[in-house]
Design a protein around this motif. Sequence first.
Motif: not given
Ligand code: ADP
Length: 786
Positions: A547, A605-607, A579-580, A588, A550-551, A635, A593-595, A575, A609-610
């Motif tokens: 993540n 991503g499928l939302g 940000g969030i 989150i 990616k982000y 974040s 849940t996806q931003g 990182d 992972g977290l």
């Molecule tokens: P995915 O990455 O597949 O969308 P995740 O469950 O890993 O699903 O993350 C959920 C959401 O959390 C992401 O869509 C993103 O919006 C936010 N997110 C996760 N990690 C970060 C990060 N390091 N920085 C910013 N946003 C993040």
Amino acid sequence: MSEPLGHPSVPPQTLAALGGAQSGTEVKARSSTKGPAGRRSLVFKLTLLVGLTLAVLVATIVVANGLFWQSVLRKTVDNHLSAMAVSRRDTLRAQMAQLQQRVELNTDRGELRGYLSSLSNGTDTNASKNRDTAQQTLSLMVKSKPVIGVMVADTTGHVVLTTNASMMGRDVSTYASYQAGLDNPYFGVPQLGKDGHNVAMISAPIRAREDPHHIHGVLLVTNDITALEDAFRDRTGLGETGEAILGMSDGKQIRYLIPPRNSPPATGTSADSVPALKAATENRESLVKGVDQRGIAVIAAGCPLGYSNWGLVIKMDTKEAYLPILHVVQLEVLSGAVVIGLGLIAAYFLARSFTHPVRQLTRAASRVTEGDYETMVPVKSADEFGTLSTNFNEMTTAIRARRMERDRAEEALRHADRRKDEFLAMLGHELRNPLSAIANAVRLWNVAGDDHSAVELAHGVIERQTDNLSRLVDDLLDVARITEGKIELRKRPVDVNESIHRVVEALRPAIDQQRHELQLLLENDAKIWVDADPTRVEQIISNLLTNAIKYTRKGGEIRIEARREGHEAVISVNDTGIGIAPRMLPQIFDLFTQGDHSLDRPTGGLGIGLSLCRRLVELHGGTITAFSEGVGRGSTFTVHLPTISAPESTMLPETTAQPVPPGRQRRIMLVDDNQDTVHSLARLLTLRGHVVATAFDGVAALKLAQEFQPDFLLLDLGLPGLDGYELARRLRAQGFIRTPIVAISGYAQEGDRIRSREAGFNYHFAKPVDFEALAELIVEDPITGE
Ligand code: ADP
């Protein structure tokens, strides 16, 4: 896939049905509160009830009272009439007696006696002188009222003295007055005089002074009895229709002496037609109710006058006589009506006071039906209504709470449904990316010919993309397994620092590709031991690092830190990325849940992972938190895991695939209808030093097994014709009783595993197969125990 995701979607029709049921209830409830008549009927009924009760009561009282007073008043009236008759009689008698007395007094006059005796002797020389004197006496008598004429008759019945010259010498011996007057004073029957007045002749004997038995003659005095008559007719107490009548009867006929005002002085009236008078003339007192000669109902009280056979009657029209009764009854009815009226008004207000709380409850119920759960019914009394209102309010509060709960649940379901739809769209997108990359790579491979670099490129693409796909599917299955509580942790002492190193190593190419600067802040040479499943710990760190990569825009900074804090291992991944948003932070870690929800976002991503991270961390007894100062401000994800003390010895896993040592080589039969899978896997196993035979369907496999005599079987489950389960059973039957059989399948849910175990499989591997794990199993298989 929907089941393992563990979030049941709510089809729109279900929500509609929920709504439908709700609105149906509302309609029903609303209809039950309708009808203003229904609302008022209680007041009406109570008023009617009290009114009727009162009416019956009052009517009973009025009737009973009326009857009582009627009889009392009737008697009173009757007595009054009788008393009046007696009183009139007494008055009349007194007046008659007075008149009679005056006449009697006059009989005592010497002049008269002297004259009469001189006449009877015929010798008196002074006769003419006596006559003059007597005549003067008569003249004097006639002057005093009500005398209008005086006569003196001798014992032969001839008038010898008179104030009326025409009567002089007349024979009056036949006159009843004369005859009666010879013995006693006598009050004659009244007659209508010449001047239209009633007159009555009173006669009395003129007795000798020395011998009262010797009668000289009779004094006959004609009196005007108008005064007497007037007194008799005095209307006091007689009202409008009352009459005082004086009459006499000869047994058959009545003769009125003082007749009724309204009828002419009649003679010859039948005695029976005037029964009260008849009774009175027969010397009886009576009270008669009947109809008089006018045909009008009358009450007549009769009593004998006590003189001759004269009777006296006081008569009155019944209507007037009993008028007080009517008045009393009217008064009673009126007061009864007033009482009922007042009672009804009181009952109405009383009923309203009863129904007031009911009306309030009804209104409150309507409000509840319309969805207003806030307004409460005021509780004003501690009686049953108060209890009812309190209970109603509690019910409303309970409904409100449940409704809010239901609304929340509905909203959650809708939200979950939306997220599921978004997830499916996202999944399609996420699957298509690696698939198109693989498709392109395969095409490149086909045309590459001897171009090694092109083949290598294609190879690399396929490897990376299949890794991506595997991870994707692994993540999805992991979520499902965790949701159902079926994940198994193979815990052993794990050094967090080492896990971080391995993850960083694996993701280094991606970090480099993004030109991120990675900073590792690990405690020098210190190992941080946790009791965990190493694969899962790496999965957690890998997800967080992926993540971060990616982000964070190219060239960003990523810092991984691990330290020990008391009895906890703290791992944080920080990182400088996108940000969030604060509103996103609390959710989150929720599934899906996806931003960024746009499908064409650069990062995949499928939302999940977290969400997976949090569940895995929690399974290990730890916590995970996210922190960001906001959008664009980077974040930090921090994981806390409980530490353990350092293990005495540690076994480091093999990292590189080595050909199996001699003696560990197997004769493996591989059966799958997917030729690519068969060829690639067969090749990999062969490279490890095993002998591999392949078949593409069950029937061929059975035959091959007999010829090849494998000591390890790898079977796909979804085979054409004879499926994997059946194949396993038959192989067991053919004698491969102790030979390890491994199921390799896309279906790897708990149910699938149980089924394969029942069919005789010893192991179950999900596709895509974790080759290293499989390779290890083949060598180490505890079943054969070699
Ligand atoms: P995915 O990455 O597949 O969308 P995740 O469950 O890993 O699903 O993350 C959920 C959401 O959390 C992401 O869509 C993103 O919006 C936010 N997110 C996760 N990690 C970060 C990060 N390091 N920085 C910013 N946003 C993040």
